[in-house]
Design a protein around this motif. Structure first.
Motif, PDB file in Angstrom:
ATOM      1  N   PRO A  27     -54.057 -15.814  23.323  1.00 58.30           N
ATOM      2  CA  PRO A  27     -55.028 -15.373  22.310  1.00 58.30           C
ATOM      3  C   PRO A  27     -54.803 -13.931  21.862  1.00 58.30           C
ATOM      4  N   VAL A  28     -54.337 -13.083  22.782  1.00 58.18           N
ATOM      5  CA  VAL A  28     -54.101 -11.670  22.483  1.00 58.18           C
ATOM      6  C   VAL A  28     -52.636 -11.360  22.775  1.00 58.18           C
ATOM      7  N   THR A  29     -51.989 -10.645  21.864  1.00 57.58           N
ATOM      8  CA  THR A  29     -50.586 -10.260  22.077  1.00 57.58           C
ATOM      9  C   THR A  29     -50.519  -9.116  23.089  1.00 57.58           C
ATOM     10  N   VAL A  30     -49.576  -9.216  24.007  1.00 55.03           N
ATOM     11  CA  VAL A  30     -49.394  -8.181  25.032  1.00 55.03           C
ATOM     12  C   VAL A  30     -48.073  -7.457  24.776  1.00 55.03           C
ATOM     13  N   ASP A  31     -48.131  -6.146  24.666  1.00 51.21           N
ATOM     14  CA  ASP A  31     -46.917  -5.330  24.604  1.00 51.21           C
ATOM     15  C   ASP A  31     -46.624  -4.853  26.018  1.00 51.21           C
ATOM     16  N   ILE A  32     -45.664  -5.487  26.653  1.00 47.56           N
ATOM     17  CA  ILE A  32     -45.420  -5.245  28.073  1.00 47.56           C
ATOM     18  C   ILE A  32     -45.051  -3.782  28.341  1.00 47.56           C
ATOM     19  N   ASP A  33     -44.428  -3.133  27.372  1.00 50.87           N
ATOM     20  CA  ASP A  33     -44.022  -1.741  27.576  1.00 50.87           C
ATOM     21  C   ASP A  33     -45.213  -0.780  27.591  1.00 50.87           C
ATOM     22  N   GLN A  34     -46.366  -1.240  27.135  1.00 53.85           N
ATOM     23  CA  GLN A  34     -47.573  -0.404  27.121  1.00 53.85           C
ATOM     24  C   GLN A  34     -48.517  -0.705  28.287  1.00 53.85           C
ATOM     25  N   VAL A  35     -48.152  -1.659  29.128  1.00 55.14           N
ATOM     26  CA  VAL A  35     -49.037  -2.052  30.231  1.00 55.14           C
ATOM     27  C   VAL A  35     -48.949  -1.026  31.357  1.00 55.14           C
ATOM     28  N   PRO A  36     -50.096  -0.482  31.804  1.00 55.52           N
ATOM     29  CA  PRO A  36     -50.051   0.425  32.963  1.00 55.52           C
ATOM     30  C   PRO A  36     -49.719  -0.350  34.229  1.00 55.52           C
TER      31      PRO A  36
END
Length: 272
Positions: free
Chosen positions: A197-206
């Motif tokens: 449902p929501v796009t995840v930008d893995i490079d921005q994940v803490p």
């Protein structure tokens, strides 16, 4: 037996078989974010809603349906056995837990008494002989795994293959098993293969390392903790993990995998 240790997004986009000490906090938070666009406020292991878990009775029929139909994308994550057992020692044996207490109450006093292990004290900066104590802890871990004495093996140091096999034996099939050491690449593969449902930008994940900062820092390179006897004990406990998940047994200082995981081999050997 069902699917213990399995989490699923509420959108049923993905199923994850938790393997302790293998980036499970980060993976759970990414799953949560992919449904809600926000991270769970706190440790994802404490979440009682917003994500399905086998430990929650209402989630069980939903997880079972998706796992056995193979409709949801199923994955898990593995870690070098040397690094994993060392991390378990520093976190669970030496560290102070989220509740401000020692792990499992009387476990540390038992280890001090029976195995002569030192764990240090936060008041004195956790000063103790880390190498000597860790090697004694390995004897204890081996005793729990081989003879289930003086207690059953804990989930944090029982073999990864044992956790991963329950999903297969009960009718599940993995689409992906990736390495903690290549976390971003592996998680990108999972996210690109699923519709969330929501796009995840893995490079921005803490990074969600819930155990960090609660115990002593590792004072030596990883290879210094493992002499010939220690390596023998590790191989006795984790032989299958090294072989199936392609880690370098001969060099504890090499945390990186030395080959690609063969999913067909994993399913064949862990599906008995």
């Amino acid at each position: 037996m069902g699917f213990p240790g399995t989490w699923m997004t509420q959108s049923q986009s993905m199923l994850y078989r938790v393997v302790p000490k293998c980036a499970c906090s980060s993976i759970g938070q990414i799953m949560y974010y992919s449904d809600h666009g926000t991270y769970f406020d706190g440790d994802i292991h404490d979440a009682k809603d917003g994500i399905h878990k086998w430990a929650m009775e209402d989630s069980q029929p939903l997880i079972e349906a998706q796992a056995t139909s193979h409709e949801s994308y199923a994955f898990t994550c593995v870690r070098n056995p040397y690094g994993r057992i060392l991390s378990s020692f520093f976190d669970k044996i030496c560290g102070i837990q989220r509740n401000g207490k020692r792990y499992r109450g009387n476990l540390v006093p038992l280890l001090v008494q029976k195995y002569g292990i030192e764990v240090g004290d936060p008041e004195t900066g956790f000063e103790f002989d880390q190498i000597k104590s860790f090697r004694r802890f390995l004897l204890f871990a081996r005793d729990t795994i081989r003879w289930r004495r003086p207690m059953d093996p804990d989930i944090h140091w029982s073999a990864m293959s044992g956790h991963i096999s329950t999903f297969i034996v009960n009718g599940g099939r993995y689409n992906k098993i990736f390495f903690t050491e290549h976390f971003n690449d592996g998680m990108k593969d999972v996210l690109s293969a699923t519709e969330t449902p929501v796009t995840v930008d893995i490079d921005q994940v803490p990074r969600f390392n819930e155990s960090e900062g609660h115990g002593p820092k590792r004072a030596h390179p990883i290879e210094d903790y493992f002499d010939d006897l220690s390596m023998h004990l590790v191989f006795e406990m984790y032989k299958r993990d090294f072989q199936l998940f392609k880690y370098d047994f001969d060099n504890p200082g090499n945390k990186m995998p030395i080959g690609d995981i063969d999913l067909d081999e994993v399913h064949a050997k862990l599906g008995d």
